[in-house]
Design a protein around this motif. Structure first.
Motif, mmCIF file in Angstrom:
data_model
loop_
_atom_site.group_PDB
_atom_site.id
_atom_site.type_symbol
_atom_site.label_atom_id
_atom_site.label_comp_id
_atom_site.label_asym_id
_atom_site.label_seq_id
_atom_site.Cartn_x
_atom_site.Cartn_y
_atom_site.Cartn_z
ATOM 1 N N ASP A 1 18.709 6.693 13.413
ATOM 2 C CA ASP A 1 18.301 6.756 14.815
ATOM 3 C C ASP A 1 18.877 5.529 15.524
ATOM 4 N N LEU A 2 19.953 5.718 16.279
ATOM 5 C CA LEU A 2 20.656 4.586 16.889
ATOM 6 C C LEU A 2 19.850 3.907 17.986
ATOM 7 N N THR A 3 18.961 4.626 18.659
ATOM 8 C CA THR A 3 18.111 4.005 19.676
ATOM 9 C C THR A 3 17.130 3.040 19.020
ATOM 10 N N THR A 4 16.497 3.482 17.945
ATOM 11 C CA THR A 4 15.590 2.604 17.199
ATOM 12 C C THR A 4 16.362 1.434 16.602
ATOM 13 N N LEU B 1 27.992 -1.829 17.680
ATOM 14 C CA LEU B 1 27.225 -0.763 17.050
ATOM 15 C C LEU B 1 28.234 0.159 16.380
ATOM 16 N N HIS C 1 27.453 -3.446 24.104
ATOM 17 C CA HIS C 1 26.648 -2.480 24.845
ATOM 18 C C HIS C 1 25.317 -3.047 25.347
ATOM 19 N N MET C 2 24.859 -4.153 24.769
ATOM 20 C CA MET C 2 23.616 -4.792 25.208
ATOM 21 C C MET C 2 23.848 -6.259 25.527
ATOM 22 N N ASN D 1 19.057 0.000 17.808
ATOM 23 C CA ASN D 1 19.318 -0.962 18.882
ATOM 24 C C ASN D 1 18.095 -1.833 19.154
ATOM 25 N N GLY D 2 16.902 -1.239 19.137
ATOM 26 C CA GLY D 2 15.679 -2.009 19.342
ATOM 27 C C GLY D 2 15.458 -3.037 18.243
ATOM 28 N N SER E 1 17.989 -5.830 18.647
ATOM 29 C CA SER E 1 17.578 -6.737 19.718
ATOM 30 C C SER E 1 16.494 -7.706 19.230
#
Length: 191
Positions: A174-177, A137, A130-131, A179-180, A183
């Protein structure tokens, strides 16, 4: 019979003695601090050791009966992100980039084959690549599927980084956090 046993014992002793120096020379070095998430990645929290009794694996193997490629060295750490999120990291070194990609490929295959969903407990795939390439994930679900930890896993050169996040308040990372943080972990391992 006794003479045969004595000869076998002598041969084994010689083999073990000869192998000891060779294995000492090939012992892998550890994972450097610079490859791990740092306080600035964790909002100022200083990472430390992973607590005893952590029930979730930091190098996941979703199918219990299928092995995954094993690293030559690995290191884990944990830290808090704010008051409710707990972040765990594992950085594992493989023999070359092919070994790291082989782990991620096997992880993806096992998630597809042994992943769960709905009200089941286990690993639940969310997204692949996805990235960028060689990443995945997924969730570790529990409490009849109502709660979960989040996982980010990726290959970066000869390293595999796995970042897992738990939420003490909501039981839903928190999947957004995540992902950060994943990364940031990839960037550190690639440096």
């Amino acid at each position: 019979m006794r003479r045969t046993l004595m000869v076998l014992t002598a041969v084994l002793t010689v083999l073990v003695s000869a192998a000891a120096p060779a294995s000492a020379q090939t012992r892998p070095r550890g994972i450097a601090d610079r490859l791990m998430l740092q306080p600035e990645d964790l909002g100022g929290s200083v990472p430390g050791p992973v607590e005893d009794g952590l029930t979730w694996p930091l190098l996941p193997q979703p199918c219990a009966d299928a092995p995954v490629p094993r690293p030559v060295a690995s290191r884990t750490q944990a830290g808090d992100l704010g008051t409710r999120l707990r972040v765990y990291e594992n950085v594992a070194r493989y023999r070359g980039a092919g070994g790291a990609r082989a782990y991620i490929d096997e992880l993806k295959a096992q998630l597809a084959r042994c992943g769960v969903g709905g009200d089941q407990e286990g690993f639940d795939p969310v997204a692949e690549d996805h990235m960028g390439p060689d990443m995945v994930l997924f969730l570790g679900t529990y409490d009849e599927g109502d709660r979960y930890v989040g996982y980010f896993a990726a290959a970066a050169g000869c390293y595999v980084v796995v970042v897992m996040m738990s939420d003490s308040l909501y039981g839903a990372a928190d999947l957004t956090t995540l992902n950060g943080l994943g990364s940031a972990a990839m960037a550190r391992a690639a440096s």
